[in-house]
Design an enzyme around this catalytic site. Sequence first.
Site, PDB file in Angstrom:
ATOM      1  N   HIS A  48      -4.912 -35.803  10.708  1.00  0.00           N
ATOM      2  CA  HIS A  48      -5.226 -35.945  10.028  1.00  0.00           C
ATOM      3  C   HIS A  48      -4.858 -35.839   7.647  1.00  0.00           C
ATOM      4  O   HIS A  48      -3.736 -35.183   7.654  1.00  0.00           O
ATOM      5  CB  HIS A  48      -6.564 -34.693   9.587  1.00  0.00           C
ATOM      6  CG  HIS A  48      -7.326 -34.265  11.253  1.00  0.00           C
ATOM      7  ND1 HIS A  48      -8.423 -33.609  11.465  1.00  0.00           N
ATOM      8  CD2 HIS A  48      -6.946 -35.243  12.148  1.00  0.00           C
ATOM      9  CE1 HIS A  48      -9.181 -33.999  12.402  1.00  0.00           C
ATOM     10  NE2 HIS A  48      -7.952 -34.907  13.443  1.00  0.00           N
ATOM     11  N   GLU A  50      -5.626 -34.152   5.250  1.00  0.00           N
ATOM     12  CA  GLU A  50      -4.467 -32.662   4.664  1.00  0.00           C
ATOM     13  C   GLU A  50      -3.433 -32.750   5.303  1.00  0.00           C
ATOM     14  O   GLU A  50      -2.655 -32.000   4.597  1.00  0.00           O
ATOM     15  CB  GLU A  50      -5.692 -31.785   5.252  1.00  0.00           C
ATOM     16  CG  GLU A  50      -7.406 -31.673   5.084  1.00  0.00           C
ATOM     17  CD  GLU A  50      -8.479 -32.554   5.684  1.00  0.00           C
ATOM     18  OE1 GLU A  50      -9.514 -31.861   5.859  1.00  0.00           O
ATOM     19  OE2 GLU A  50      -7.580 -33.296   6.518  1.00  0.00           O
ATOM     20  N   CYS A  80      -7.853 -28.363  10.435  1.00  0.00           N
ATOM     21  CA  CYS A  80      -7.576 -28.135   9.160  1.00  0.00           C
ATOM     22  C   CYS A  80      -7.629 -26.990   7.981  1.00  0.00           C
ATOM     23  O   CYS A  80      -6.924 -26.952   7.021  1.00  0.00           O
ATOM     24  CB  CYS A  80      -7.568 -29.298   8.447  1.00  0.00           C
ATOM     25  SG  CYS A  80      -7.313 -30.969   9.408  1.00  0.00           S
ATOM     26  N   SER A 163     -19.826 -73.799  17.776  1.00  0.00           N
ATOM     27  CA  SER A 163     -19.473 -72.886  16.288  1.00  0.00           C
ATOM     28  C   SER A 163     -18.418 -72.364  16.013  1.00  0.00           C
ATOM     29  O   SER A 163     -17.754 -71.712  15.056  1.00  0.00           O
ATOM     30  CB  SER A 163     -20.107 -71.701  17.233  1.00  0.00           C
ATOM     31  OG  SER A 163     -19.363 -70.824  17.861  1.00  0.00           O
ATOM     32  N   THR A 191     -22.557 -65.775  24.446  1.00  0.00           N
ATOM     33  CA  THR A 191     -21.362 -66.133  23.733  1.00  0.00           C
ATOM     34  C   THR A 191     -19.832 -65.883  24.828  1.00  0.00           C
ATOM     35  O   THR A 191     -18.883 -66.273  24.551  1.00  0.00           O
ATOM     36  CB  THR A 191     -21.976 -64.851  22.823  1.00  0.00           C
ATOM     37  OG1 THR A 191     -22.681 -65.363  21.834  1.00  0.00           O
ATOM     38  CG2 THR A 191     -20.208 -65.426  21.735  1.00  0.00           C
ATOM     39  N   GLY A 264     -25.037 -64.601  20.564  1.00  0.00           N
ATOM     40  CA  GLY A 264     -26.405 -64.990  19.976  1.00  0.00           C
ATOM     41  C   GLY A 264     -28.062 -64.204  19.683  1.00  0.00           C
ATOM     42  O   GLY A 264     -27.860 -62.693  19.239  1.00  0.00           O
ATOM     43  N   SER A 270     -32.829 -58.757  19.629  1.00  0.00           N
ATOM     44  CA  SER A 270     -33.847 -58.057  20.524  1.00  0.00           C
ATOM     45  C   SER A 270     -33.355 -55.843  19.787  1.00  0.00           C
ATOM     46  O   SER A 270     -33.703 -55.232  19.987  1.00  0.00           O
ATOM     47  CB  SER A 270     -32.886 -57.457  21.996  1.00  0.00           C
ATOM     48  OG  SER A 270     -31.903 -57.387  21.952  1.00  0.00           O
TER      49      SER A 270
END
Length: 330
Positions: A48, A50, A80, A163, A191, A264, A270
């Site tokens: 982390h 720290e 930490c 595309s 896709t 798509g 949705s």
Amino acid sequence: MTDLEAMSRAIRLAWRGYPAPNPRVGCVLVRDGNVIGEGWHEAAGQPHAEVMALANGDAKGSTAYVTLAPCNHHGRTPPCSEALIAAGVSRVVVAVEDPNPSAAGGIERLRAAGIRVDVGIAAEQAAEQNERFLTAMRLKRTFVTVKVAMSLDGRIALPSGDSKWITGPAARREGHRLRAEMGAVLVGRGTLLADNPHLTARIPGVVNAPTRVVLDPRHDLPRNLNVFNDEAPTVVFSEGRYSPQDLTAMLFSVGHTGLLVEGGAGMIGSFLQSDVVDALEVFVAPKLLGHGRGWLDAPLLSRLEEPAQWRLRSTRRRGEDVQLSYRRRR
């Protein structure tokens, strides 16, 4: 060096690395007005911020500036809060408190050890930087970003489905960064079959590849698609149909805090209709297709008099393209 200057430096450091699903955290150690150590959280499973800052040398009597409250639990790394106490820091300045219940308690532990703790310096900037993590913790679902790459006239593909590529290399690199930032990426069935994408984050600095989320309710997606290779982890949902609310809640329950939705008009529609989209990242290319597939086809607004649903956060040039970043008004 003022508190604000030191915390601003910590926030800048926190932008380095891709720690999803963990939060972004930066830390700066200051003693007698001089920076004596600094660090950031590079990736989940790594030290982390720290701990990185403390590794630079003797921190006794210093002030630690941390963008998110120090954790107080044994996860993949030790607490930490205990590291700061053991190092002998005299004061800790925190931008934002940690809403994760499993990691909370660091501030109280520091104060119990006699360390002065101040909270709220540069809180707005730090919270904006960690919107993915903080929103997920608050709503108990993944933070959802929808990414769209379109022409000036709103097309994402030619009528043939072609595309590649509407936007240029700079915009596509930013798309890869968004995948790494969210930590998980989803596209629709259409896709996958049309483009066979890898859905990886092919940019420097990514330690943990984003998880690819696949919906296969029919159990008939070819297993030789690129999303099923070993370049990145893949999660397959194949038992029935899932609403966006259920999907984002389930992903959160197994540790994901962000989800990038690519694909798509059907899938994007949705998610927008389900009101689980928090951010829109729209890349506009200087091209006019004239005809082709639009990026959205869903009833979202009944009257134009209704208030705007989105606010523009930023506009950036990406090579010849433009990136428009929006956030949901809530």
